[in-house]
Structure formats: structure tokens, C-alpha cells
Design an enzyme around this catalytic site. Structure first.
Site, PDB file in Angstrom:
ATOM      1  N   GLU A 205       0.811  -1.212   0.000  1.00 25.48           N
ATOM      2  CA  GLU A 205       0.000   0.000   0.000  1.00 25.48           C
ATOM      3  C   GLU A 205       0.848   1.267   0.000  1.00 25.48           C
ATOM      4  O   GLU A 205       0.298   2.371   0.021  1.00 25.48           O
ATOM      5  CB  GLU A 205      -0.937   0.006   1.213  1.00 25.48           C
ATOM      6  CG  GLU A 205      -1.954  -1.115   1.191  1.00 25.48           C
ATOM      7  CD  GLU A 205      -2.796  -1.111  -0.081  1.00 25.48           C
ATOM      8  OE1 GLU A 205      -3.218  -0.018  -0.511  1.00 25.48           O
ATOM      9  OE2 GLU A 205      -3.025  -2.188  -0.652  1.00 25.48           O
ATOM     10  N   GLU A 221       4.991   2.319   4.064  1.00 22.93           N
ATOM     11  CA  GLU A 221       3.672   1.703   3.940  1.00 22.93           C
ATOM     12  C   GLU A 221       2.596   2.756   3.701  1.00 22.93           C
ATOM     13  O   GLU A 221       1.421   2.424   3.600  1.00 22.93           O
ATOM     14  CB  GLU A 221       3.350   0.894   5.198  1.00 22.93           C
ATOM     15  CG  GLU A 221       4.331  -0.246   5.445  1.00 22.93           C
ATOM     16  CD  GLU A 221       3.998  -1.036   6.689  1.00 22.93           C
ATOM     17  OE1 GLU A 221       3.241  -2.011   6.581  1.00 22.93           O
ATOM     18  OE2 GLU A 221       4.497  -0.657   7.765  1.00 22.93           O
ATOM     19  N   ARG A 223       1.978   7.055   1.889  1.00 23.95           N
ATOM     20  CA  ARG A 223       2.101   7.776   0.626  1.00 23.95           C
ATOM     21  C   ARG A 223       3.142   8.891   0.724  1.00 23.95           C
ATOM     22  O   ARG A 223       3.065   9.757   1.599  1.00 23.95           O
ATOM     23  CB  ARG A 223       0.742   8.369   0.231  1.00 23.95           C
ATOM     24  CG  ARG A 223       0.755   9.066  -1.121  1.00 23.95           C
ATOM     25  CD  ARG A 223      -0.637   9.437  -1.583  1.00 23.95           C
ATOM     26  NE  ARG A 223      -1.230  10.486  -0.761  1.00 23.95           N
ATOM     27  CZ  ARG A 223      -2.269  10.299   0.026  1.00 23.95           C
ATOM     28  NH1 ARG A 223      -2.815   9.092   0.144  1.00 23.95           N
ATOM     29  NH2 ARG A 223      -2.765  11.304   0.727  1.00 23.95           N
ATOM     30  N   SER A 241       0.074   9.660   5.131  1.00 23.47           N
ATOM     31  CA  SER A 241       0.293  10.449   3.923  1.00 23.47           C
ATOM     32  C   SER A 241       1.127  11.685   4.220  1.00 23.47           C
ATOM     33  O   SER A 241       1.220  12.145   5.361  1.00 23.47           O
ATOM     34  CB  SER A 241      -1.049  10.867   3.309  1.00 23.47           C
ATOM     35  OG  SER A 241      -1.780  11.675   4.200  1.00 23.47           O
ATOM     36  N   GLU A 279       1.435  10.608  16.034  1.00 30.87           N
ATOM     37  CA  GLU A 279       0.559   9.533  16.516  1.00 30.87           C
ATOM     38  C   GLU A 279      -0.354   9.020  15.400  1.00 30.87           C
ATOM     39  O   GLU A 279      -0.765   9.767  14.513  1.00 30.87           O
ATOM     40  CB  GLU A 279      -0.289  10.067  17.668  1.00 30.87           C
ATOM     41  CG  GLU A 279      -1.268   9.086  18.262  1.00 30.87           C
ATOM     42  CD  GLU A 279      -2.151   9.750  19.306  1.00 30.87           C
ATOM     43  OE1 GLU A 279      -3.085  10.463  18.901  1.00 30.87           O
ATOM     44  OE2 GLU A 279      -1.888   9.566  20.507  1.00 30.87           O
ATOM     45  N   ALA A 280      -0.684   7.745  15.445  1.00 34.77           N
ATOM     46  CA  ALA A 280      -1.584   7.135  14.473  1.00 34.77           C
ATOM     47  C   ALA A 280      -2.889   7.911  14.384  1.00 34.77           C
ATOM     48  O   ALA A 280      -3.479   8.293  15.393  1.00 34.77           O
ATOM     49  CB  ALA A 280      -1.857   5.681  14.858  1.00 34.77           C
ATOM     50  N   LYS A 304       0.642  27.520  16.243  1.00 38.09           N
ATOM     51  CA  LYS A 304       0.275  26.803  15.025  1.00 38.09           C
ATOM     52  C   LYS A 304       1.411  25.872  14.622  1.00 38.09           C
ATOM     53  O   LYS A 304       2.586  26.170  14.852  1.00 38.09           O
ATOM     54  CB  LYS A 304      -0.057  27.780  13.899  1.00 38.09           C
ATOM     55  CG  LYS A 304      -1.365  28.522  14.135  1.00 38.09           C
ATOM     56  CD  LYS A 304      -1.765  29.359  12.939  1.00 38.09           C
ATOM     57  CE  LYS A 304      -3.120  30.012  13.179  1.00 38.09           C
ATOM     58  NZ  LYS A 304      -3.539  30.835  12.011  1.00 38.09           N
ATOM     59  N   ARG A 317       0.679  14.283  19.369  1.00 36.31           N
ATOM     60  CA  ARG A 317      -0.344  13.340  19.800  1.00 36.31           C
ATOM     61  C   ARG A 317      -1.643  14.104  20.016  1.00 36.31           C
ATOM     62  O   ARG A 317      -1.660  15.337  20.091  1.00 36.31           O
ATOM     63  CB  ARG A 317       0.071  12.661  21.110  1.00 36.31           C
ATOM     64  CG  ARG A 317       0.061  13.580  22.322  1.00 36.31           C
ATOM     65  CD  ARG A 317       0.561  12.906  23.569  1.00 36.31           C
ATOM     66  NE  ARG A 317       0.310  13.735  24.752  1.00 36.31           N
ATOM     67  CZ  ARG A 317       0.775  13.463  25.956  1.00 36.31           C
ATOM     68  NH1 ARG A 317       1.544  12.392  26.149  1.00 36.31           N
ATOM     69  NH2 ARG A 317       0.485  14.247  26.988  1.00 36.31           N
ATOM     70  N   SER A 320      -6.521  12.279  24.536  1.00 40.06           N
ATOM     71  CA  SER A 320      -7.650  11.359  24.417  1.00 40.06           C
ATOM     72  C   SER A 320      -8.885  11.847  25.165  1.00 40.06           C
ATOM     73  O   SER A 320      -9.991  11.344  24.930  1.00 40.06           O
ATOM     74  CB  SER A 320      -7.252   9.977  24.937  1.00 40.06           C
ATOM     75  OG  SER A 320      -6.857  10.046  26.298  1.00 40.06           O
TER      76      SER A 320
END
Length: 344
Positions: A205, A221, A223, A241, A279-280, A304, A317, A320
């Protein structure tokens, strides 16, 4: 004229009107030896400038002899291999690194990058999209789109199927160049003009556009968009990306430094320094509001993301609980804040 920026002997494809669709250069040269440049200039009556000179096989013996006398046996061997070619041949000589004005010039510059002779942004590709034609890349090679229906019919009448792999201005890199020391799981996802440093792995991918790439080693993995260069030892996780200048990035050149990690489905629209982590699932753009945290995890200031462009040792991150985008560093946020505003 004996000093050249680049040259290449190529074999390619024309449409029925004689227009170039693509060119393959087995061994392009960057800043070639002046003896080689002079030998080709004399043999081709070249008077300077950036030119793509169409040739036929009868000229190749003369070129081969001239190149051997100039001491370049590899280019001479290419000329001899072309001697009996039924395909269109071209000698492309670039006196300067100017914007490409023809398909052979554009393809030579893309080859320079994929052969690792220049890095992304290392050669002028201005206006390349307007120069290259949109082409059907098929099981019979490059075909002009206007001529594709007739070719498909001819194939069917002969009991064959003309497979069209894609319709694009850029072919896949591996049909022209396979750099040493790389793995590419899905070759259609790496365009000609990509730079893959040794030790690079591009998984199924992963995607690498033209004028972009990796210093290597690295695991890709996600772009890598046009214009983006990724430093050594970095890992781009699945689905992540990078924003290219052709995708809303403006005139900011996006890059990823060494030993960085972009988590799965993350993204960056600012240049990252070395040893940064995103972070994902978190996409950082220039205008993203980021809260700086000190060593105790306390908020110090909101800025910013563009103010952090090119800085190293950052962890981005999302909180949460609050959903706020936060940034921690291996230095205190107070020290980072002072660095950010030192030249205000």
C-alpha cells in the site's frame, strides 16, 4: 559546445504522427566528461542548447566509434546495441538544467532522479505536466489514447486481449529503472522519477510519486507525495500520507527527517525534523493548533504547527480526553518556546 549538464541515448515510442510518447535511457549521464560531450557534439553536429535529436540505426556506428575514442565504452556499447533497432531512437543533450521542453527532455530528467544521479528538487521539472502526454500503458507498451481503440480491435481480431494497466502521464519506475538494494511489493505504486535510496522497502500500500522519495533505509507503507523526501531510517505507517505541493501544500516543501515515525493513517503538511513521531490517525497541517507541553505534561502555550516546521525530537499526539493536539519534546516546552521566538 563541449560542456553539458546531462545527456542520454534513448529508445522510445512514437504515435502515428511521430510524436514522442515515452523514452527509455539505459544509462543517462549527469555532468558528462567533456571528451564524451565533444565526441557526441561533433558526431551529431550539435551546436548547443537543450536538444532531443531523433536518430536512426545508421548513425549509431558513428556514435559508437566516437564514444569509444572518447573513452566511454559503456555508452559506446549502448550505441551499438541500438544499431539495428526498429524503434525510434534519440540522443538528448542538455546544455543547462532548464525546464524540460519536450518528452525526451522530461524523461531524461525523470531517469536522472530514479538512477540516483540527482535527488528530488535537484533538477528543474517546471512545467513537466504540460510537456508529457497522457498515455495508455498496455501489454504492448505505450499507446496514444486516440489510437487505443484501433489497437484494441486489432488485438481482438488476432485472438488477443490488449491489457491496459493504467492511463497516466507517468509510467511505473520499474519498467525503466530498478535501483539496487530496494524492495517494492507493488511496482505500479512507484512512478518513474521516484528516488529510492538503498535499503528502502515499499510495501503493497506504499506509494512514491515522481520528484519524491527516500534517502534509505526506510519502510514505506504510506504515501510519499510529489516533492516530498524522507530521511534515512524513517518509517511511514500504513495509510499515512504526506502533503505534496500539488495537493494544497502551497509553496512549502514538505519533508520528513531521519528516524521519524508516522503512525498508521497519520499525515503531515509541515516539514518534520529528525526523530519526530506523529501519533496514528493524527493529521498535522500548517494551521493545526498545537499545545506545547512541558516536562511534566503541563500546557505552556498554544501555537500553530507551522511554527514547529523543521524542528527535531517532537512527538505529536491527540489528547484522548480533550481532543486537543499536543506536542512533547525531549527538551522543555519553555526552552522550545524561547527557540521559536528568538528571532521575532
Amino acid at each position: 559546445m563541449t560542456k553539458l549538464y546531462s545527456l542520454g541515448l534513448g529508445v522510445g515510442t512514437n504515435n502515428s504522427k511521430g510524436d514522442w510518447l515515452e523514452v527509455f535511457y539505459p544509462q543517462p549521464l549527469l555532468n558528462p566528461d567533456e571528451n564524451v560531450s565533444r565526441a557526441l557534439a561533433d558526431a551529431l553536429d550539435y551546436r548547443g542548447g537543450n536538444r532531443a535529436i531523433a536518430l536512426d540505426g545508421s548513425k549509431m556506428e558513428l556514435l559508437a566509434t566516437a564514444l569509444e575514442n572518447a573513452g566511454n565504452t559503456q555508452q559506446a556499447a549502448i550505441a551499438r546495441a541500438f544499431q539495428h533497432s526498429r524503434r525510434p531512437l534519440v540522443a538528448t543533450l542538455l546544455e543547462t538544467d532548464a525546464a524540460p521542453a519536450s518528452v525526451p527532455e522530461g524523461y531524461l530528467k525523470l531517469h536522472l532522479i530514479s538512477h540516483r544521479l540527482v535527488k528530488p528538487h535537484g533538477t528543474d521539472l517546471s512545467g513537466l505536466f504540460g510537456v508529457l502526454p497522457n498515455v495508455a500503458w498496455t501489454s504492448q507498451g505505450a499507446i496514444d489514447l486516440e489510437e487505443l481503440p484501433e489497437r484494441q480491435l486489432q488485438a481482438r481480431l488476432q485472438g488477443d486481449v490488449l491489457e491496459v494497466a493504467c492511463v497516466d502521464k507517468f509510467p511505473k519506475m520499474t519498467n525503466y529503472v530498478v535501483p539496487a538494494g530496494v524492495r517494492i511489493a507493488h511496482t505500479a505504486r512507484v512512478r518513474l522519477g521516484a528516488y529510492l535510496g538503498e535499503g528502502t522497502t515499499v510495501m503493497h500500500e506504499g506509494f512514491v510519486n515522481f520528484n519524491a522519495g527516500t534517502a534509505g533505509p526506510g519502510m514505506i507503507e504510506g504515501r510519499i507525495s510529489a516533492g516530498v523526501f524522507v530521511g534515512a531510517g524513517s518509517d511511514l505507517g500504513g495509510g499515512c500520507s504526506t502533503m505534496g505541493t500539488l495537493s494544497g501544500g502551497g509553496d512549502i516543501v514538505i519533508s520528513v527527517g531521519a528516524e521519524c515515525l508516522l503512525g498508521a493513517n497519520a499525515g503531515v503538511g509541515i516539514p518534520l525534523g529528525d526523530r519526530c513521531t506523529v501519533e496514528a490517525g493524527l493529521y498535522i497541517t500548517a494551521g493545526t493548533k498545537v499545545t506545547l507541553l512541558d516536562d511534566r505534561g503541563e500546557a505552556v502555550e498554544q501555537i500553530k504547527a507551522r511554527d514547529l516546521a523543521g524542528k527535531s525530537d517532537l512527538l505529536f499526539r491527540r489528547n484522548s480526553t480533550s481532543g486537543a493536539v499536543e506536542c512533547k519534546t525531549n527538551k522543555s516546552a519553555v526552552a522550545l518556546n524561547a527557540e521559536l521566538h528568538a528571532h521575532n
